[in-house]
Design a protein around this motif. Structure first.
Motif, PDB file in Angstrom:
ATOM      1  N   THR A  98       3.155   0.789   4.625  1.00  0.00           N
ATOM      2  CA  THR A  98       3.565   1.699   3.557  1.00  0.00           C
ATOM      3  C   THR A  98       4.990   2.194   3.796  1.00  0.00           C
TER       4      THR A  98
ATOM      5  N   THR B 201      -3.640   3.604   0.455  1.00  0.00           N
ATOM      6  CA  THR B 201      -4.265   2.704  -0.517  1.00  0.00           C
ATOM      7  C   THR B 201      -4.316   1.292   0.057  1.00  0.00           C
ATOM      8  N   LYS B 202      -5.119   0.434  -0.563  1.00  0.00           N
ATOM      9  CA  LYS B 202      -5.295  -0.926  -0.047  1.00  0.00           C
ATOM     10  C   LYS B 202      -4.145  -1.843  -0.405  1.00  0.00           C
TER      11      LYS B 202
ATOM     12  N   SER C  16      -1.115   8.400  -0.230  1.00  0.00           N
ATOM     13  CA  SER C  16      -1.351   9.378  -1.291  1.00  0.00           C
ATOM     14  C   SER C  16      -1.791  10.701  -0.684  1.00  0.00           C
TER      15      SER C  16
ATOM     16  N   PRO D 182       0.840  -1.208   0.000  1.00  0.00           N
ATOM     17  CA  PRO D 182       0.000   0.000   0.000  1.00  0.00           C
ATOM     18  C   PRO D 182       0.871   1.253   0.000  1.00  0.00           C
ATOM     19  N   LYS D 183       0.276   2.377  -0.392  1.00  0.00           N
ATOM     20  CA  LYS D 183       1.005   3.638  -0.453  1.00  0.00           C
ATOM     21  C   LYS D 183       0.194   4.744   0.223  1.00  0.00           C
TER      22      LYS D 183
END
Length: 635
Positions: free
Chosen positions: A506, A447-448, A435, A432-433
């Protein structure tokens, strides 16, 4: 428009040498001269030519070509010797104009339109001089029609250079191959080559049986507001037969016993009206002599043998294909029995796929069917050789039943040994990241990510410098003052029934303070000479900065230790470009830097130049000073 001046002066062709005269005679009166045009000078004369040597242009004055940048245009008929009277091999001299200004070097019958011509009007002036005359040569000037230079609606190409795209077979579609720019309108004219009949004005041409074995061409006219229209003539193309494709195989009907009649039943094809012919029946791969009809009656020689029939399929406008039906046996009343049980292969874990083997049989089956079971109950829809295990299967016993079939035989079935399904872990495939802009007051989102198994739910936990942030358990998180300068991460946990939960964190991102709304460019004040002090004045910041930091630069390179508001110029700065970078600072705000305009340090006399002269520091350009130190010269 043609401008003709019939009473021009007689001209002496002083530049025509005896050699050129001989060459001109050798070419003949009707042939254009291969040599460069001879320069002539028009002089007013009191005598009018009386021998017909006065040149007159009789053609179309329109230049030819597309008046668009990067396209060649020509003088057209103005450059055609046969459009001038008398046609005694006239000398033609050209000059192209942009509006009313001659274009330097544009003195041939061809001119390549340039980008600078856009929006202007181009025209060509042609001066015709008879090569031979009894009483004297009289020049005539003709002016071509003025053309405005505009973009072309599309790139012009020679007729037949471009080709249409698509499939030029029966049932196919052809269209212009390539991208049509926005704002461009295209008119299409599809024409049959044989009789020139227009058959369609649509952008695409759908080819049917009525077009088979004929040739067609496309003329397309591209138009655009404010651009020259362009007509393209595409390559002629013929319509070829399409592929005939069997969507389902033909089959053999009839009882598989001696004396029974077998008949071919047509399969389905991609087109209607297919005709089957050229039948040939085979026994164990060998053609049966005389068995060339749609039907065949089995004999004692066929008992226990493999039977099939070959044939050809025909359809107008389509390629002929060879096909076949059958390959079965005449054995009746027997049963297919398993000699070796099928087995389940693969790792029996949720999320993975397992497969069942076919097993071995007393006779070679021609087809198989499958059914998977969970704890003895059939799994709906699981009727293929492979099966992907789910969370529902965890801890349950999985089996597969294989049914073997062969025409004329009784279907045989057998079930595999059971396998117990274990749970599997959900693993990240893509991390995941975070954002969004990660600064105070802004909201970021995790993010997932992607996983080897599709999760049904997710859990989140945000971290500040490795420590969990209390209450930050949602996909979104708002950056606070406490986060400024700290590393922010988020851990995403993926969940699904029957699978072990998987987690991924992340990459860390450092939170920044609030950005200044604006920071003005700093200014430099002071005398720009060695020995004087320059002072930096910060630009206005919004909101107001509470402190500033400074860094002075010489020719773009930071000056070591020059980090204060004021800077005293030294010898090394002479003739250099000086700048200063000022960083505005405020609590809870991100430091923002701006660089001043360049201040050039003046060249000055050497220290000993007061009375005896001298020279500069040696830095280019080098100056030598006269006594007194004011005047200098480059040395």
């Amino acid at each position: 428009m043609i401008e003709v001046r019939p009473r021009w002066a007689k001209t002496v062709l002083a530049a025509v040498s005896a050699t050129a005269l001989v060459l001109g005679l050798g070419m003949g009166l009707g042939a254009p001269a291969a040599a460069a045009p001879v320069a002539v000078t028009a002089v007013p004369a009191a005598v009018e030519a009386d021998d017909g040597s006065q040149m007159r242009f009789k053609g179309n004055p329109d230049p030819e070509g597309f008046f668009c940048p990067d396209q060649p245009v020509t003088a057209g008929e103005l450059g055609d010797y046969w459009q001038w009277e008398p046609t005694a091999a006239p000398q033609l001299v050209y000059q192209w104009y942009r509006d009313d200004t001659p274009i330097a070097g544009a003195r041939t019958d061809e001119y390549w339109v340039q980008g600078v011509d856009l929006g202007h009007r181009l025209w060509v002036e042609v001066i015709a001089q008879p090569l031979f005359s009894n009483t004297g040569a009289v020049t005539t000037r003709a002016v071509g029609t003025k053309k405005e230079v505009k973009p072309c609606a599309t790139y012009p190409v020679a007729p037949g250079y471009a080709s249409v795209g698509g499939s030029s077979v029966v049932g196919g579609t052809v269209e212009i191959d390539g991208h049509i720019s926005p704002g461009v309108h295209v008119d299409y004219y599809w024409t049959r080559v044989g009789d020139g009949q227009l058959i369609s004005t649509a952008s695409r041409l759908r080819l049917g049986l009525e077009h088979y074995d004929q040739e067609f061409s496309l003329r397309a006219v591209f138009t655009k507001q404010g651009a020259w229209p362009v007509e393209r003539i595409y390559q002629t193309f013929g319509v070829s037969p399409a592929d005939l494709v069997a969507k389902s195989e033909s089959t053999i009907t009839g009882a598989l016993r001696t004396g029974a009649k077998l008949t071919v039943k047509d399969g389905k094809f991609n087109v209607a009206g297919v005709h089957l012919d050229h039948f040939q029946w085979h026994r164990n791969g060998q053609p049966i002599k005389g068995a060339t009809g749609r039907s065949y009656t089995l004999t004692h020689a066929d008992a226990g043998k493999r039977m099939y029939v070959t044939m050809e399929a025909f359809a107008h406008g389509y390629t002929n294909i060879s096909t076949w039906a059958g390959e079965t046996t005449t054995v009746s009343g027997g049963s297919l029995l398993a000699k070796g049980k099928p087995t389940i292969s693969g790792t029996a874990s949720a999320g993975l796929a397992v497969a069942v083997t076919k097993g071995s049989w007393n006779f070679a089956p021609t087809s198989y069917s499958y059914q998977w079971y969970r704890s003895g109950k059939a799994i709906k829809g699981a009727t293929k050789p492979t099966y992907k295990l789910t969370g529902t299967d965890v801890g349950r016993k999985i089996t597969a039943k294989v049914s073997a079939k062969r025409y004329g035989y009784k279907t045989g079935s057998v079930t595999t040994a059971a396998r117990t399904v274990s749970s599997a872990a959900i693993k990240p495939v893509g991390k995941p990241k975070i954002s969004g802009t990660i600064r105070r007051g802004s909201t970021v989102m995790a993010t997932k990510g992607s996983w080897n198994i599709t999760p049904t739910s997710y859990a989140y936990q945000w971290y500040r410098s490795g420590k969990a942030i209390k209450g930050a358990t949602k996909p979104k998180y708002k950056i606070t003052t406490t986060d400024i300068g700290r590393k922010i991460t988020a851990k995403v946990s993926a969940k699904r029934h029957g699978f072990r939960t998987g987690s991924a964190t992340t990459a860390a991102r450092t939170a920044a303070g609030t950005a200044f709304k604006s920071v003005g460019r700093p200014k430099i004040s002071g005398t720009k000479k060695v020995g004087y002090t320059l002072t930096a004045k910060p630009g206005i910041a919004s909101p107001q900065a509470t402190s500033y930091s400074y860094q002075w630069y010489r020719d773009g390179k930071a000056i070591k230790g020059a980090t204060k508001k004021a800077y005293k110029l030294r010898a090394a700065d002479e003739g250099s470009d000086m700048t200063v970078k000022v960083a505005a600072k405020r609590a809870h705000y991100s430091s923002t830097s701006r660089t001043s305009h360049t201040a050039v340090v003046a060249w000055g006399p050497a220290p000993d130049s007061g009375g005896s002269g001298g020279h500069s520091s040696g830095k280019a350009p080098n100056r030598c000073y006269y006594p007194g130190g004011r005047d200098f010269y480059y040395c």
